[in-house]
Design an enzyme around this catalytic site. Structure first.
Site, short mmCIF file in Angstrom:
data_model
loop_
_atom_site.label_atom_id
_atom_site.label_comp_id
_atom_site.label_asym_id
_atom_site.label_seq_id
_atom_site.Cartn_x
_atom_site.Cartn_y
_atom_site.Cartn_z
N HIS A 94 45.39 36.44 42.77
CA HIS A 94 44.70 36.75 41.90
C HIS A 94 44.64 36.59 40.60
CE1 HIS A 94 48.62 38.37 41.43
NE2 HIS A 94 48.40 39.15 40.33
N ASP A 95 45.49 35.45 40.37
CA ASP A 95 45.53 34.90 38.98
C ASP A 95 44.82 33.56 38.90
OD1 ASP A 95 47.11 37.04 38.06
OD2 ASP A 95 48.86 35.95 38.69
C1 NOJ Z 1 51.85 37.77 36.96
C2 NOJ Z 1 50.62 38.71 37.75
O1 NOJ Z 1 50.56 38.12 39.04
C3 NOJ Z 1 49.59 38.84 36.57
O2 NOJ Z 1 48.50 39.32 37.34
C4 NOJ Z 1 50.00 39.62 35.59
O3 NOJ Z 1 48.82 39.46 34.68
C5 NOJ Z 1 51.13 39.04 34.87
N1 NOJ Z 1 52.19 38.55 35.81
C6 NOJ Z 1 51.72 39.90 33.86
O4 NOJ Z 1 52.49 40.95 34.80
#
Ligand code: NOJ
Length: 537
Positions: free
Chosen positions: A330-331
């Site tokens: 999702h990132d």
């Molecule tokens: C990693 C997570 O996968 C991401 O979505 C999030 O924004 C950051 N950590 C901060 O928690």
């Protein structure tokens, strides 16, 4: 010859993990955002697909500054997603089907609305003051050091009331906890216990390599490879703010707790080069079971680079350290958008035939692509804070495309993020019955993994690689052998099977209708073709 192993491998070694973003999987209550009952409605599908475990991104109460990664209560469910009773019902259903549930644990930071932080910021002598990372300003009033926040800007936020800065690796709404404080450690272990006692099968631990910082608060050095398109965070190398030696003690404590329960798994989210990543298995494998291996995400899609990385990883794993592979999450941009829809089929074959546990991101199995989000609809803080860099993660978080109905069967109302324009043509319902679809390819690969132990417990042996091809053999000791040949380019290629004495039959090809043929001495492969060959001996 060694004897064939008879033991059944642990579920998290033999099974495939399916990551779903709860806001975007299925909306059951008609508010445009996915929820727990929605997930439950789609369990038939996940079972049909053939995955073993579901990892759900955070579902806890949260102001949603970072869409659930800013938690204000670790032991409840956000009303948007349902209730604890809904959670228990989902978990019971998952277990009744022989599936497993993995929760996201976010131990590095809380929401700034979490009661712990509200107390901590209330006064300098509050008992929870030392639960977070408070520092004085430098003499000139400036920030305590040069550390940067991952979502843009400095990592320090000034607090007017108590006249100190607090540290946040991500948003200012996500203050970092002080993991050097034993009370924090105890509190988070209790959170884990709460969910383990409820029956969850493991955790994906958010930003595990961030959990503890340099005791001397030294400045991070500049990154000589910084390029303007990168996030501002990348201007420095985070050598003092992440991956500190003491983190391994924390990971070991968390693991020890899990080990008091049966067959639970701990996955660590860690973006580090291989030689550092493998240290997270811990001494004698007392650390994370699966430190996430993101090489297929971070490396350029190039045969020689990927082949070298697979071999480096296999060589660096500690004895008994179990490998794992990830294509999307999702990132990150989706795999089909990074390397194209044709190569995404080859990537699927790679993911599901390498040695180790694969994690599959929802929607990749139907070839979902990143969806362009109009500027005024962007929601992700990473995108909004650095508008000139195209870093929004929303495009990879759009609703699952189930069918050709209104809103793609995801919701009865307009979803929280726009749907792909082609959702009517790219969806589960259409692909289910199309033998040439991405979904059918994923399903066949999953079936092959279930049917043939060579793919789960088998050895991995590299065979040959060049600027186009990657090839390797998976072999169960005393059992069957499979050759995998992948063409990572759009051009045709010949694989020289004869001179290696390899003979066999193609059992699966990424090219529709190209299986069930013999492996030729000079085996022709189409562009974007990958094959699995059952070897004769
Ligand atoms: C990693 C997570 O996968 C991401 O979505 C999030 O924004 C950051 N950590 C901060 O928690």
């Amino acid at each position: 010859m060694k004897e064939a192993p008879t033991q059944t491998p642990l579920w998290w070694k033999s099974g495939v993990i399916y990551q779903l973003y709860p806001r975007s999987f299925q909306d059951a209550n008609g508010d445009g955002v996915g929820d727990l009952r929605g997930i439950q409605q789609r369990l038939d599908y996940l079972q049909w697909l053939g995955v073993k475990a579901v990892w759900i991104s955070p579902i806890y109460p949260s102001p949603m500054a970072d869409f659930g990664y800013d938690i204000s209560d670790y032991t409840d469910i956000h009303p948007l997603f349902g209730t604890l009773a809904d959670f228990d019902a989902l978990l019971a259903d998952i277990h009744a089907r022989g599936l497993k549930l993995i929760l996201d644990l976010v131990p590095n930071h809380t929401s700034d609305k979490h009661p712990w932080f509200l107390e901590s910021r209330s006064s300098k002598d509050n008992p929870k003051r030392n639960w977070y990372l408070w520092r004085d300003a430098k003499e000139d009033g400036s920030v305590p050091n040069n550390w940067l926040a991952a979502f843009g800007g400095p990592a320090w936020e000034w607090d007017e009331v108590t006249q100190q800065y607090y540290y946040h690796a991500f948003l200012k709404e996500q203050p970092d906890l002080n993991w050097r404080n034993p009370e924090v450690q105890e509190a988070m272990l209790k959170v884990m216990q709460f969910w383990l006692d409820r029956g969850v099968d493991g955790f994906r631990v958010d930003v595990m390599w961030h959990m503890i910082k340099d005791g001397q608060w030294r400045d991070n050095p500049p990154n000589p490879d910084y390029k303007p398109h990168m996030g501002t965070y990348d201007q420095l190398l985070p050598v003092y703010s992440t991956d500190q030696p003491e983190v391994h003690d924390l990971v070991r404590r968390m693991r020890a707790l899990l080990d008091r329960y049966t067959e639970r798994v701990m996955i660590g989210e860690i973006y580090l080069p291989i030689h550092k990543l493998v240290t997270y298995y811990g001494v004698d494998n007392t650390g994370a079971h699966l430190p996430f291996n993101f090489q297929l995400i971070t490396l350029p899609w190039n045969a020689a680079t990927i082949a070298a990385a697979i071999n480096e990883y296999e060589g660096a794993l500690p004895l008994e350290g179990w490998p794992n592979w990830v294509l999307s999450n999702h990132d990150q941009p989706r795999i089909a958008s990074r390397i194209g829809s044709d190569q995404a089929r080859v990537a699927a074959m790679l993911l599901l035939t390498l040695r180790g546990t694969p994690t599959l991101y929802y929607g990749d199995e139907i070839g979902m692509r990143d969806v362009p989000i109009p500027w005024n609809q962007i929601q992700d803080p990473q995108g909004l804070n650095m508008p000139d860099k195209n870093l929004s993660r929303d495009p990879a978080r759009t609703p699952m495309q189930w069918d050709a109905m209104v809103h793609a069967g995801f919701s009865a109302v307009r979803p929280w993020l726009p749907l792909e324009r082609h959702a009517g043509q790219r969806n589960v319902a259409l692909q289910r019955n199309d033998p040439g679809s991405m979904l059918s390819l994923y399903r066949r690969l999953l079936q092959l993994r279930h049917a043939e132990r060579a793919f789960t417990i088998g050895n991995y042996t590299p065979v040959y690689g060049d600027h186009q091809l990657i090839s390797y053999i998976r072999e169960e000791i005393g059992g069957k052998r499979f050759l995998i040949v992948l063409n990572l380019t759009h051009r045709t290629a010949l694989f020289r099977a004869g001179e290696r004495g390899l003979k066999g039959t193609v059992v699966l090809s990424t090219v529709v209708g190209a299986d069930d043929r013999d492996l030729e001495a000079l085996m022709p492969l189409e562009g974007d073709e990958g094959i699995v060959v059952k070897l004769d001996s």
